[in-house]
Design an enzyme around this catalytic site. Structure first.
Site, PDB file in Angstrom:
ATOM      1  N   LYS A 127      -7.007  -4.985  -5.309  1.00 56.81           N
ATOM      2  CA  LYS A 127      -5.840  -5.344  -4.520  1.00 56.81           C
ATOM      3  C   LYS A 127      -5.734  -6.607  -4.548  1.00 56.81           C
ATOM      4  O   LYS A 127      -4.853  -7.437  -4.760  1.00 56.81           O
ATOM      5  CB  LYS A 127      -5.876  -4.549  -3.221  1.00 56.81           C
ATOM      6  CG  LYS A 127      -5.348  -3.261  -3.288  1.00 56.81           C
ATOM      7  CD  LYS A 127      -5.232  -2.537  -1.860  1.00 56.81           C
ATOM      8  CE  LYS A 127      -5.050  -0.887  -2.119  1.00 56.81           C
ATOM      9  NZ  LYS A 127      -4.492  -0.384  -0.742  1.00 56.81           N
TER      10      LYS A 127
ATOM     11  N   ASP B  20      -6.573  -2.250   2.961  1.00 54.72           N
ATOM     12  CA  ASP B  20      -5.540  -3.264   2.655  1.00 54.72           C
ATOM     13  C   ASP B  20      -5.882  -4.771   3.328  1.00 54.72           C
ATOM     14  O   ASP B  20      -5.335  -5.572   3.110  1.00 54.72           O
ATOM     15  CB  ASP B  20      -4.092  -2.741   3.135  1.00 54.72           C
ATOM     16  CG  ASP B  20      -3.962  -1.638   2.883  1.00 54.72           C
ATOM     17  OD1 ASP B  20      -4.015  -1.303   1.512  1.00 54.72           O
ATOM     18  OD2 ASP B  20      -3.292  -0.827   3.580  1.00 54.72           O
TER      19      ASP B  20
ATOM     20  N   PHE C  40     -17.188  17.183  -0.431  1.00 49.01           N
ATOM     21  CA  PHE C  40     -16.114  16.692  -1.249  1.00 49.01           C
ATOM     22  C   PHE C  40     -16.720  15.435  -1.839  1.00 49.01           C
ATOM     23  O   PHE C  40     -17.045  14.565  -0.861  1.00 49.01           O
ATOM     24  CB  PHE C  40     -14.862  16.569  -0.592  1.00 49.01           C
ATOM     25  CG  PHE C  40     -13.920  15.899  -1.340  1.00 49.01           C
ATOM     26  CD1 PHE C  40     -12.981  16.570  -2.152  1.00 49.01           C
ATOM     27  CD2 PHE C  40     -13.432  14.589  -1.315  1.00 49.01           C
ATOM     28  CE1 PHE C  40     -12.107  15.774  -3.020  1.00 49.01           C
ATOM     29  CE2 PHE C  40     -12.626  14.072  -2.097  1.00 49.01           C
ATOM     30  CZ  PHE C  40     -11.716  14.748  -3.037  1.00 49.01           C
TER      31      PHE C  40
ATOM     32  N   THR D  81      -0.275   4.825   0.941  1.00 47.29           N
ATOM     33  CA  THR D  81      -0.382   5.939   2.193  1.00 47.29           C
ATOM     34  C   THR D  81      -0.285   4.977   3.626  1.00 47.29           C
ATOM     35  O   THR D  81      -0.922   4.039   3.654  1.00 47.29           O
ATOM     36  CB  THR D  81      -1.951   6.339   2.144  1.00 47.29           C
ATOM     37  OG1 THR D  81      -1.918   6.621   0.868  1.00 47.29           O
ATOM     38  CG2 THR D  81      -2.093   7.472   2.934  1.00 47.29           C
TER      39      THR D  81
ATOM     40  N   ARG E 232      -5.434   3.885  -8.069  1.00 41.87           N
ATOM     41  CA  ARG E 232      -6.947   4.207  -8.066  1.00 41.87           C
ATOM     42  C   ARG E 232      -7.468   2.694  -7.893  1.00 41.87           C
ATOM     43  O   ARG E 232      -8.152   2.301  -8.762  1.00 41.87           O
ATOM     44  CB  ARG E 232      -7.316   4.930  -9.475  1.00 41.87           C
ATOM     45  CG  ARG E 232      -7.229   6.397  -9.376  1.00 41.87           C
ATOM     46  CD  ARG E 232      -8.501   7.048  -8.799  1.00 41.87           C
ATOM     47  NE  ARG E 232      -8.339   8.315  -8.452  1.00 41.87           N
ATOM     48  CZ  ARG E 232      -8.034   8.963  -7.457  1.00 41.87           C
ATOM     49  NH1 ARG E 232      -7.901   8.386  -6.395  1.00 41.87           N
ATOM     50  NH2 ARG E 232      -8.015  10.210  -7.393  1.00 41.87           N
TER      51      ARG E 232
ATOM     52  N   ASP F 171      -1.429  -0.657   6.018  1.00 43.08           N
ATOM     53  CA  ASP F 171      -1.908  -0.087   7.074  1.00 43.08           C
ATOM     54  C   ASP F 171      -3.107  -0.007   7.456  1.00 43.08           C
ATOM     55  O   ASP F 171      -3.816   0.287   8.507  1.00 43.08           O
ATOM     56  CB  ASP F 171      -0.810   0.981   7.489  1.00 43.08           C
ATOM     57  CG  ASP F 171      -1.692   2.157   6.690  1.00 43.08           C
ATOM     58  OD1 ASP F 171      -1.811   1.881   5.613  1.00 43.08           O
ATOM     59  OD2 ASP F 171      -1.610   3.369   7.444  1.00 43.08           O
TER      60      ASP F 171
ATOM     61  N   ASP G  72       0.882  -0.955  -0.035  1.00 46.39           N
ATOM     62  CA  ASP G  72       0.036  -0.012  -0.074  1.00 46.39           C
ATOM     63  C   ASP G  72       0.867   1.345  -0.053  1.00 46.39           C
ATOM     64  O   ASP G  72       2.007   1.113   0.238  1.00 46.39           O
ATOM     65  CB  ASP G  72      -0.892  -0.089   1.289  1.00 46.39           C
ATOM     66  CG  ASP G  72      -1.837   1.304   1.418  1.00 46.39           C
ATOM     67  OD1 ASP G  72      -2.264   1.550   0.549  1.00 46.39           O
ATOM     68  OD2 ASP G  72      -1.699   1.637   2.578  1.00 46.39           O
TER      69      ASP G  72
END
Lengths: 353, 1194
Positions: free
Chosen positions: B804, B828, B545, B402, B798, B824, B400
């Site tokens: 994943k 994930d 957002f 981030t 993306r 983390d 991952d």
């Protein structure tokens, strides 16, 4: 798995900085380098060579005489006789003769040998009762089931000693005679005791406690093994102390051989009298054999062996020769290793990562 | 994965059969009892005193090895068959069983203790109109209970009312999902009105209809019917067992699920076990060994038949058959007898030892100080203790971004205000100065509310603020207003921000330090300290957002009545919506933006727009209509937002740094050297991902080419992939080379392996989510895999969590390589579970990844230690262990085989039965454990120095079927020596006093002594790392052997246990013979020297990397660790906008207004996220978490 310890504070869960936990234990990391391996090989080759030579000389100093008497000379008639089971009870004796060119110096040991007799079969080996042989009354009267079918006779009487091992005891007997030059044949004195392990004679085998009884009374209520001629308490008619379970022939037989071809100690030359004080003199000998043990059933052979001993045991050429061959092989290997190292590894180029 | 899914489905089906829907009525035990809901008592323990023995034994005998030995044991009880005494099997079996049983029992006792403790906790329950203290276990479904601050939530509750305004409660969910931050739950207004009025609560008779018990922590669906009114219930109104009440004086709740039905309990214990490839190989080998055993026994049986016919039949006079046995039966019995004698080829202690070794190696991981992160006191943790050796075989790492590669700590680094760039320092000549630790920081002490942790170096911005620059003020005002951050002010002046995404937090903190302190908010207002002056803005609307809009706006009315729309968002998006007058400023700002992007910073563009009252009123009206509309609500709202967010005035841009974790580039470089391929799977935007790829050294300028696959059709993707492949490997075949083979137990599993293809030069591949979705489809997956595997680096951006996992599965399926996933966050989890090994970073994003991982630590850089040191050692140790273990057992057994030819195939053993019993358990167990726990070929620093040392593990070089066969050949040789040398030396010899030494007992002793010395010597040869413990184990075991042997062969033992110890005196009588020792010496030489020579020649001719490094270790001192290279600057310009890719807090901030519509809106979101293509929608897994998090902002 994180261990909670009594520590507190910002570094409470920091692992201990011990060599063990950090896998930093001081250690020795030996490596196979030319400096260690090559000298080691040469050294081993040398050691083996020396050992081999030494052992060979030792073994060469012993003398051994083997005599297969199964069908030899006069014994062939007994051999034929024993083929027939119905003759089992009839006695048969024969004599074989031999001569030695060199005297047997020192202690001389008399063995009988059997070939192709499987004392090492699983069921055979188990077919005995250690408790009974230890003279325990309980076991004497109630032999273990391992002894089947030689645990009880058809009348239900317990057999002592029970089992296939005891039942099949080697029952030939020998009289060794020396035919010295010009003298009448004289019997070579053999010590028939002291032929067993000390531990066997004194610990592993015991007679039932006699307490004012005769040995025969102690064995009362038991019967002899079916193949035996006399009961266990009459095995040695001459020496009353060599009877019962502590009869040495029985003990020797009960120490089962690991392989089908074996020899067992029959007696040791008694060097008390002339002319045997320094061993067996050269000359011709004869052996009077009371030929009882049938071997033709199992295609076996019988032999007698006379030998002298050294610290290394009897005349066994295997180890000396094996050491010599090993020495040669190691030396060869060492040379190969040296060549390989010389060609490839000497300058360390092969080790460049 | 498929099996997990199907398993889950099956579970669901079963549950549905049991309970389709839960119906309960508050305060009506009679009614609820009729449904037989379980009460709140829990039982995590498996056994009680009476069931322990049968159940535990049953469990244990389900293991093949144990069952096999039980079978052997029964076989030994048959006297005709029994070739060994019963204790030879019983003693090891009982020992193994009891070790496991003791372990299980202690575990279970602990569980009992904790169960009791939990069940006996007290809670106030409303019974018959009054509150009574009750034990937890007596709480029933439908009870109303009262909780107080800091109490654990008793069961899954429907929140009825609370002491806090708006019926809020704060809970901590650490026990549930490991996250320590507070979450907010809110009761329905209609129940909240009851407050703590006991009478009203006692009279409450609401009926709850809800889903059956399940394990989804993030979802709850149900309705509350009260006075013929129906209210929808969702996860926000439910308190789950395992949470702790915080900051809430009291609350009342209605028990919905109790005890085992609670989501906490439903979630526990259903872990799928991962097994290593060595496990599988071991099973296969054990199966082969069974086959081999059967083969050997058949040979023995045939041998016995022949022997019986030729020899045995004539030996009958001395040894008649047992009753009912004839020659044929005898050979049949001998088959089984040999099964018993040769059973040692199937090692009973193998599995136990393997577990011990893995446990030991796991402890070493836990204890490693170099993987301990002092900053947040986190040691590394091996959460699964059964996968260690696979750490040494990793071929692919899926990471991952981030929080894994980056710290997920955002710092406000630079900004551009009205065309003026701030944040960089220049020296007198105008050169940019590198900012270091020593650079003077801006002093914010003048501002009492400033965050002391905030660091900024450019003093000119502070000066600008002091001057009262209106643009700068507007800039920070915008940052202070336009966000969805929640503030918490526990003490006057001590502000804490709870931000949904860390970059928002960074921006608000920046504003705070530069004098625009966001202080607090209510649904209608925002309180800001503007340069020390408190200003309360009225919050008119939040235009939240999302991933399509890529911007957020707020409309606020200042105390003066001025209405302003503040907007921040992606440059491309905002630029389209700016007023033409800003064109000039736009150009300057674009320059700055490019600069920031080049530095790998995350940028946002800020703009505002003044609105007039009339327009706003009219807009609000339409907004209200739209937001209450049943159809096309989203679209209508979007349209409205679009309409108002235009002709804005540009203020500037902010740049936030997403800091890389320490040592990430170095780690990646090391791993690349170890030939491990790293794929980054991130939810971030392509540019961000690429930037990070460059900054952490995965993408390099010197790479030959970096392919970017970003097509939107299947054909396009295929073409791009093919082009890339052809470029990398022009001579490669069009069709991938697929090797089909069979593996696994009984060779039932079909495998397809795509061969690696040679590529010269390094390439990189960046693929975006859309293309990946096409690439993962059946017809394209091989193409994708081929191309991707040719590249040194693969970056997928993306990517949804599902994708994943799919990527991991793809590589697992076609590469037959060991994969590792590291991450983390909750997004994930799927990947961590899919990969062979999952590693969780216990960092910023909560604990979900850690909870589902196999290993966890705090920093990405520890991965290199985990793999290159611990993994490599574990693999090495395990392989050495297996090789040696098989060697010693085969050698042991084969000697029996040779002896059979001398003892008429009668299943007579060579060794003493006690030796057979103790060989594996006592005489050889500790030395081999010592070897396989402590051994290291080279120490950790050398392992780092030469990452190439890792590659033998990837290629499975140390233990494979071939190695196993080699092992067998070796043992065959050794056993030949070990039997025939003593045989030849002994069969015709006597003691030095003429007495017997060729007897069975002496021979057994000789053979077993030779064997033990040889296997110990072999162990010494295999040991590379001789610690004192190893020495102690080896010599101790030998000493123990002699001590035990002399004891067992002593008079005392014989006289006490006559039939068990018949070897009396053997040791004394034969070990004092020189020829015995000469035989032992010769066998040892003949067994060991060829091995030494063989190894030496191999080291000389074909040294492995291990040999080379070990050679170096012997020669050279360790070179000093390479100096850390300074972080590289990226010269290429890359646009770097990024923003958290999920829905903001917006609707929650103004939840009072939108409260009633929220559930509706959510449902829409969920149905859409089911498609993996729904890139622009919030991702499934993330949303789950955020939904919980969102609530805390109230």
């Amino acid at each position: 798995m994180a261990k909670t310890k009594g520590k507190s504070g910002p570094l409470a869960r920091r692992p201990d900085n011990s060599a063990f936990k950090q896998q930093r234990l001081p250690a020795w990391s030996p490596m196979l380098t030319a400096n260690t391996v090559l000298p080691f090989f040469y050294l081993m080759a040398l050691i083996c060579l020396l050992l081999g030579v030494w052992l060979l000389l030792t073994v060469q100093s012993t003398q051994e005489m083997k005599l297969d008497y199964t069908e030899a000379g006069a014994c062939s008639k007994c051999f034929e006789k024993r083929k027939n089971v119905s003759n089992a009870a009839q006695a048969c004796s024969c004599t074989v003769v031999f001569s030695t060119e060199k005297a047997f110096k020192g202690d001389v040991f008399f063995y009988y040998g059997l070939r192709n007799f499987h004392q090492n079969l699983r069921r055979y080996m188990k077919s005995k009762d250690d408790g009974q042989m230890l003279g325990r009354r309980m076991n004497l009267k109630n032999p273990t089931s391992y002894c089947e079918p030689y645990a009880r006779d058809p009348n239900g009487l317990p057999i002592a000693p029970c089992g296939a091992v005891a039942n099949s005891i080697f029952n030939d007997s020998f009289i060794l005679k020396y035919h010295g030059a010009g003298v009448a044949a004289r019997r070579v004195p053999l010590l028939r005791t002291g032929i067993t392990w000390y531990t066997d004679k004194n610990i592993k085998f015991r007679n039932p406690s006699t307490e004012n009884q005769t040995l025969a009374e102690a064995f009362e209520g038991t019967t002899k093994p079916p193949y035996w001629r006399s009961p266990v308490y009459e095995l040695d008619v001459r020496d009353p102390l060599n009877n019962g379970f502590i009869n040495e022939d029985l003990i020797v037989w009960m120490r089962e051989a690991a392989f089908p071809n074996f020899k067992k100690l029959y007696g040791v030359l008694d060097r008390a009298e002339e002319p045997f004080t320094s061993g067996l003199p050269a000359g011709s000998y004869s052996i009077d054999i009371s030929y009882n043990f049938p071997v033709q059933y199992f295609r076996g052979r019988k032999e007698v062996v006379l030998t002298t001993l050294t610290w290394f045991g009897g005349q066994n050429h295997f180890l000396p020769i094996a050491y010599l061959i090993t020495s040669g092989l190691i030396f060869l290997l060492a040379v190969v290793l040296t060549v390989v190292w010389w060609k490839f590894g000497k300058d360390g180029k092969n080790m460049e990562a | 994965m498929g099996s997990v899914v199907s398993c889950f489905r099956r579970l669901c089906v079963e549950e549905k059969k049991k309970e389709e829907e839960r119906l309960l009525r508050a305060n009506d035990r009679q009614f609820n009892l009729s449904y037989h809901y379980v009460n709140n008592a829990i039982r995590t323990s498996k056994y009680n005193i009476f069931t322990f023995l049968p159940l535990n034994l049953f469990e244990q005998f389900r293991r093949l090895a144990n069952a096999y030995f039980l079978f052997l044991f029964f076989l030994q009880l048959i006297p005709q068959v029994s070739s060994l005494s019963w204790y030879t099997t019983a003693v090891p079996l009982v020992l193994v069983l009891s070790i496991t049983a003791v372990k299980d029992a202690t575990d279970d006792i602990n569980r009992h203790k904790s169960d009791n403790q939990v069940n006996n906790r007290k809670v106030e329950v409303l019974i018959d109109g009054e509150l009574r203290k009750e034990k937890w276990m007596n709480v029933q479904v439908g009870d109303i209970i009262r909780l107080e601050n800091n109490q654990f939530v008793t069961a899954d509750l429907l929140l009825l009312s609370s002491s806090e305004p708006l019926n809020l409660v704060y809970v901590e969910t650490a026990e549930l999902d490991g996250e320590t931050n507070l979450k907010v739950k809110q009761a329905l207004t209609v129940t909240g009105e009851m407050g703590d009025n006991i009478d009203e609560l006692a009279a409450f008779d609401g009926e709850v209809r809800c889903e059956p018990p399940n394990n989804r922590l993030d979802k709850f669906k149900g309705t509350l019917t009260l006075k013929e009114q129906t209210y929808a219930l969702d996860n926000d109104k439910v308190l789950l067992r395992g949470c702790t009440l915080r900051n809430t004086e009291w609350c009342f709740g209605l028990v919905i699920f109790g005890g085992p039905d609670t989501k906490l309990m439903q979630n526990s214990g259903k872990t799928t076990f991962k097994r290593t490839s060595i496990d599988h190989l071991m099973n296969v080998l054990v199966l082969c060994i069974f086959g081999f055993l059967a083969f050997m026994c058949s040979v023995m049986a045939i041998g016995n038949a022949i022997w019986e016919a030729r020899e045995g039949s004539v030996f009958l006079a001395f040894l008649p058959y047992e009753a009912g046995v004839n020659a044929t039966l005898s050979s049949f019995l001998s088959f089984w007898s040999y099964i018993i004698v040769l059973n040692t080829v199937v090692p009973i202690s193998l599995y136990v030892s393997v577990e011990i070794i893995r446990l030991g190696n796991s402890f070493f991981i836990d204890w490693d100080r170099k993987m301990y992160y002092p900053k947040n006191d986190t040691p590394a943790q091996a959460r699964t203790t059964t996968l260690n050796e696979e750490l040494g075989q990793i071929k692919y790492i899926f990471s991952d971004k981030t929080g894994t590669l980056t710290q997920n700590i955002m710092t406000f680094n630079k900004c551009s205000i009205n065309g003026q760039a701030y944040g960089d320092l220049y020296d007198f000549s105008g050169q940019r100065v590198e900012i270091t630790e020593k650079t003077q920081k801006v002093d914010f002490s003048r501002n009492p509310l400033a965050d002391p942790k905030f660091v900024f170096h450019d003093h000119s911005l502070q000066e600008t603020m002091k001057e009262g620059n209106p643009e700068a003020e507007a800039f920070f005002r915008l940052l202070a207003l336009c966000h969805t951050v929640m503030s918490e002010e526990k003490k006057e002046g001590e502000l804490y921000y709870q931000a949904q995404s860390p970059d928002e937090g960074a921006l608000v903190t920046a504003a705070r330090n530069f004098g625009f302190v966001f202080r607090s908010r209510t649904p209608e207002t925002i309180t800001v300290m503007e340069m020390g002056r408190q200003v309360v803005y009225e919050l008119v609307a939040v235009l939240d957002f999302n991933n399509v809009r890529k911007r957020m706006s707020v409309i606020v009315r200042s105390p003066q009545g001025k209405i302003t729309l503040f907007c921040k968002g992606a440059d491309t998006i905002i630029y389209e919506r700016l007023h033409p007058s800003c064109d000039k400023l736009k150009k300057v700002t674009t320059g700055h933006l490019n600069e920031y992007a080049g530095d790998g910073l995350r940028t946002l563009v800020l703009a505002y727009k003044n609105l007039d009252e009339g327009y706003l009123e009219e807009w609000r009206q339409r907004h209200h209509e739209a937001s209450t509309a049943m159809e096309g609500r989203e679209e209508r709202l979007d349209q409205l937002y679009e309409e108002i967010e235009k002709d804005m005035v540009l203020l500037g841009a902010s740049a936030v740094e997403d800091k890389l974790q320490d040592g990430v580039p170095q780690t990646i470089e090391q791993l690349a050297k170890a030939d491990i391929k790293i794929w980054v799977l991130t939810g971030d935007k392509q540019e961000t991902a690429e930037n990070i790829g460059y900054s952490c050294n995965m993408l390099r300028e010197e790479m030959k080419d970096i392919f970017i696959v970003a097509a939107n059709t299947a054909e396009g993707v295929k073409e791009e992939l093919q082009n890339a492949r052809r470029k990398m490997c022009p001579e490669g075949a069009e069709e991938p080379v697929v090797m089909r083979s069979r593996a696994g137990l009984f060779w039932l599993k079909k495998t397809e392996t795509v061969q690696d293809e040679k590529v010269d030069g390094e390439y990189g591949l960046v693929i975006n989510g859309h293309s990946l979705a096409f690439g993962l489809e059946k017809d394209l997956e091989l193409e994708l895999l081929r191309t991707a595997c040719m590249c040194q680096t693969v970056i997928c951006c993306r990517v949804t969590p599902l994708q994943k996992a799919q990527v991991v599965e793809l590589v697992k399926k076609y590469k037959q390589a060991i994969t590792l996933a590291i991450g983390d966050g909750a997004n994930d989890v799927s990947m961590i579970k899919a990969a062979h090994i999952g590693v969780g970073i216990s960092g910023q994003e909560g604990m979900q990844a850690v909870l589902s991982s196999d290993f966890s630590f705090a920093q990405f850089r520890y991965l290199q230690r985990l793999l290159l040191v611990h993994g490599r050692w574990s693999y090495l140790r395990m392989c050495k262990f297996l090789c040696y273990f098989f060697y010693k057992n085969f050698t042991f057994t084969f000697v029996h085989f040779w002896y059979a030819f001398f003892c008429g195939f009668s299943a007579q053993t060579v060794y003493d039965e006690w030796f057979i019993t103790l060989y594996n358990l006592v005489y050889t167990s500790l030395p081999v454990l010592g070897l396989s726990i402590f051994d290291q070929d080279v120490n950790d620093r050398w392992s780092f120095q030469y990452p190439q040392l890792y590659s033998p593990g990837q290629q499975n070089m140390y233990f494979s079927k071939r190695a196993f066969v080699r092992c067998m050949m070796h043992s065959c040789y050794s056993s030949l020596i070990l039997f025939f040398i003593p045989w030849a030396a002994m069969h015709d010899t006597v003691r030095d006093d003429g007495k017997d030494i060729a007897d069975y007992q002496s021979f057994a002793l000789l053979a077993q002594t030779c064997l033990l010395i040889v296997v110990n010597m072999q162990l010494c040869l295999d040991t590379h790392y001789w610690t004192a413990i190893n020495q102690f184990f080896v010599w101790g075991s030998l000493a123990a052997y002699f001590a035990i042997t002399f004891t067992m062969y002593s008079n005392g033992m014989f006289l006490i246990f006559t039939s068990a110890f018949p070897f009396i005196g053997t040791a004394r009588n034969s070990l004092n013979q020189p020829n015995v020792w000469l035989t032992i010496f010769l066998t040892t030489l003949l067994c060991i020297l060829p091995v030494v020579a063989f190894r030496f020649i191999f080291i000389q001719l074909r040294p492995t990397i291990n040999d080379k490094v070990r050679h170096k270790v012997g020669k050279e001192a360790l070179p000093a660790p390479a100096p850390r290279r300074p972080a590289r600057r990226i010269s290429t310009r890359r646009s770097g906008y990024a923003f958290s890719h999920s829905q903001g807090y917006g609707d929650l901030v103004t939840s009072r207004k939108f409260l009633l519509k929220r559930p509706l809106k959510r449902q829409v979101l969920f149905t859409q996220t089911d498609s993996p293509l729904a890139q622009n929608k919030p991702q499934h897994y993330r949303t789950i978490r955020e939904e919980v998090e969102e609530s805390q902002s109230l």
